[in-house]
Write a protein that holds these residues in place. Sequence first.
Motif, PDB file in Angstrom:
ATOM      1  N   ARG A  68       0.829  -1.208   0.000  1.00  0.00           N
ATOM      2  CA  ARG A  68       0.000   0.000   0.000  1.00  0.00           C
ATOM      3  C   ARG A  68       0.864   1.260   0.000  1.00  0.00           C
ATOM      4  O   ARG A  68       0.544   2.243  -0.657  1.00  0.00           O
ATOM      5  N   LEU A  69       1.968   1.228   0.734  1.00  0.00           N
ATOM      6  CA  LEU A  69       2.861   2.389   0.768  1.00  0.00           C
ATOM      7  C   LEU A  69       3.492   2.629  -0.603  1.00  0.00           C
ATOM      8  O   LEU A  69       3.553   3.766  -1.074  1.00  0.00           O
ATOM      9  N   LEU A  70       3.940   1.579  -1.246  1.00  0.00           N
ATOM     10  CA  LEU A  70       4.574   1.724  -2.556  1.00  0.00           C
ATOM     11  C   LEU A  70       3.572   2.074  -3.648  1.00  0.00           C
ATOM     12  O   LEU A  70       3.960   2.587  -4.700  1.00  0.00           O
ATOM     13  N   GLY A  71       2.292   1.821  -3.421  1.00  0.00           N
ATOM     14  CA  GLY A  71       1.270   2.133  -4.401  1.00  0.00           C
ATOM     15  C   GLY A  71       0.751   3.559  -4.328  1.00  0.00           C
ATOM     16  O   GLY A  71      -0.054   3.969  -5.168  1.00  0.00           O
ATOM     17  N   ARG A  72       1.221   4.322  -3.361  1.00  0.00           N
ATOM     18  CA  ARG A  72       0.767   5.710  -3.213  1.00  0.00           C
ATOM     19  C   ARG A  72       1.494   6.604  -4.202  1.00  0.00           C
ATOM     20  O   ARG A  72       2.648   6.376  -4.542  1.00  0.00           O
ATOM     21  N   THR A  73       0.795   7.634  -4.614  1.00  0.00           N
ATOM     22  CA  THR A  73       1.403   8.615  -5.532  1.00  0.00           C
ATOM     23  C   THR A  73       2.258   9.596  -4.720  1.00  0.00           C
ATOM     24  O   THR A  73       2.061   9.741  -3.511  1.00  0.00           O
ATOM     25  N   PRO A  74       3.172  10.299  -5.377  1.00  0.00           N
ATOM     26  CA  PRO A  74       3.960  11.308  -4.669  1.00  0.00           C
ATOM     27  C   PRO A  74       3.095  12.376  -3.994  1.00  0.00           C
ATOM     28  O   PRO A  74       3.406  12.840  -2.913  1.00  0.00           O
ATOM     29  N   ALA A  75       1.989  12.729  -4.650  1.00  0.00           N
ATOM     30  CA  ALA A  75       1.095  13.747  -4.048  1.00  0.00           C
ATOM     31  C   ALA A  75       0.484  13.230  -2.749  1.00  0.00           C
ATOM     32  O   ALA A  75       0.355  13.980  -1.793  1.00  0.00           O
ATOM     33  N   GLU A  76       0.116  11.963  -2.726  1.00  0.00           N
ATOM     34  CA  GLU A  76      -0.455  11.384  -1.498  1.00  0.00           C
ATOM     35  C   GLU A  76       0.590  11.308  -0.396  1.00  0.00           C
ATOM     36  O   GLU A  76       0.292  11.522   0.784  1.00  0.00           O
ATOM     37  N   LEU A  77       1.825  10.988  -0.767  1.00  0.00           N
ATOM     38  CA  LEU A  77       2.883  10.890   0.221  1.00  0.00           C
ATOM     39  C   LEU A  77       3.248  12.250   0.813  1.00  0.00           C
ATOM     40  O   LEU A  77       3.584  12.356   1.983  1.00  0.00           O
ATOM     41  N   ASN A  78       3.174  13.291  -0.007  1.00  0.00           N
ATOM     42  CA  ASN A  78       3.559  14.627   0.442  1.00  0.00           C
ATOM     43  C   ASN A  78       2.425  15.398   1.094  1.00  0.00           C
ATOM     44  O   ASN A  78       2.651  16.449   1.692  1.00  0.00           O
ATOM     45  N   ALA A  79       1.199  14.887   0.983  1.00  0.00           N
ATOM     46  CA  ALA A  79       0.041  15.580   1.575  1.00  0.00           C
ATOM     47  C   ALA A  79       0.100  15.485   3.096  1.00  0.00           C
ATOM     48  O   ALA A  79       0.535  14.490   3.655  1.00  0.00           O
TER      49      ALA A  79
END
Length: 81
Positions: A68-79
């Motif tokens: 699930r962590l690797l499937g997140r987009t950069p925008a989701e990770l930086n939000a």
Amino acid sequence: MAHRLARTLWPAFIAACALELLVFAFVDPLQLQWASGEPAAGWTRQAVYSAAFFAFWGVCLGACVLTRLLGRTPAELNAVA
């Protein structure tokens, strides 16, 4: 939040069930030994089944969380959550 948690816990639970079935179809829990060669004395079959299930579930949960962590987009990770 509960939906995200369920999407992670449920596949890990199913995978742990499958692993439990596969492993203990071929392994007798009372014949298991520790890494030192000592038998797992004092453990009943049910205790070995239970401990193994939770160990399998933990490993599968780790794999699901990483997926699930690797499937997140950069925008989701930086939000900011």
